[in-house]
Write an enzyme that holds these catalytic residues in place. Sequence first.
Site, short mmCIF file in Angstrom:
data_model
loop_
_atom_site.label_atom_id
_atom_site.label_comp_id
_atom_site.label_asym_id
_atom_site.label_seq_id
_atom_site.Cartn_x
_atom_site.Cartn_y
_atom_site.Cartn_z
N GLY A 284 49.94 31.15 37.79
CA GLY A 284 48.69 31.17 38.53
C GLY A 284 47.52 30.72 37.69
O GLY A 284 47.38 31.13 36.54
N GLY B 21 43.20 33.78 37.30
CA GLY B 21 44.43 33.42 36.59
C GLY B 21 44.15 32.69 35.30
O GLY B 21 44.76 32.97 34.25
N LYS C 287 39.68 48.24 47.29
CA LYS C 287 38.26 48.06 46.97
C LYS C 287 37.73 46.75 47.54
O LYS C 287 36.53 46.62 47.81
CB LYS C 287 38.04 48.14 45.46
N ARG D 166 33.55 38.42 44.69
CA ARG D 166 33.60 37.37 45.73
C ARG D 166 33.70 37.98 47.13
O ARG D 166 33.15 37.41 48.09
CB ARG D 166 34.75 36.40 45.46
#
Length: 398
Positions: free
Chosen positions: A50, A55, A253, A318
């Site tokens: 990733g 990543g 979360k 984000r």
Amino acid sequence: MSALLRSSLRFKHMSAVNRLTQQLRLLTASAPLSAANTAGKAPFKVAVVGSGNWGTTVAKIVAENCTAHPELFEPEVRVWVREEKVNGKNLTDIFNAEHENVRYLPKIKLPHNLIAEPDLLKAVEGANIIVFNLPHQFLAGVCKQLKGHVNPKARAISCLKGLDVTPQGVYLLSDVIENETGLHCGVLSGANLATEIALEKYSETTVAYNRPKDFFGEGDVTNDVLKALFHRPYFHVRCVQDVAGVSIGGALKNVVALCAGFVEGKNWGDNAKAAIMRRGMLEMINFSKRFFPETDINTLTVESAGVADLITSCAGGRNFKVGRAFGKESGSGKTIQDVEKELLNGQSAQGVITCNEVHELLKNKNMQKDFPLFESTWGIIHGELKIDDLPEILYHAN
């Protein structure tokens, strides 16, 4: 900070590394020379699966530590990069020539021993520690490709934040990795905004790893090995054994952060956001008790992977940013997917996926009334509720 305190902190971290080094020397001296020992190779070869924003950040940390601890880790770290074109050139070619992931982590120079590899099987070839760090919607496909092509004695760490929800129940992503590939898997999660860590700003994280049933003694992966692999002067690691708690904190979360973003977008202020965070933590704990009773609740209330991750995600992650933009655009007709595309440069807000999955689980289990914040977040995303409905709904919550 006093010189004495600096010395104490340095000793605390180095003692684990020194202890490992001594153990490995004893092992090498007492055991017949293997091909690896004869060649002078370190016992652990690390690969990262990733190369998105997070990543690549974790791959940077791993590559730095493989250089810092040559007695433990082979220097070269391969990271699997899904090939794509950037200005007519292969991303992997740019990555390896410029030592920068210009697509997902621009303007951050990467260690020269970090090598981008577009072939997944080549990226993990020979690795005995594999770090998974990709959007969780791609995990099943990657695991299918890896099945039968990895060393069964290799160990894995999941940096993914999400859950696997099926009609049969809910599973940790570390369990998905273990069940699909045969790799014993721990998790890394915490209050970790990738860009800040890439800039080497101080942060903490939590690593949860339990000794595998087939533990083969000296030379196998332990918490000391993982601390040496992930701990940096700017990225401090705490090791625990609560894989479920660390995983749940990292997944749920994101849903709370979306909802906190909604109220921020409506300019309701910090008090409203704090109310969302408080209710969100209660539902995270309730979810853990219902579906993963082995969870240590202290993980959620004390560790970076719990309350700290919730706080930072509701301040600048984000998912929060997507929720905030969606809140500002409330009534415009834009979908949450429209907002994601505009804000995230082709990446996804994991909270949207997790929110949908949690809703399906709660619906199947007839538990929707027990999780009003999670359910309200889902309803707002899908246009069945308005953000303005939140205060009344949460007022009547148990």
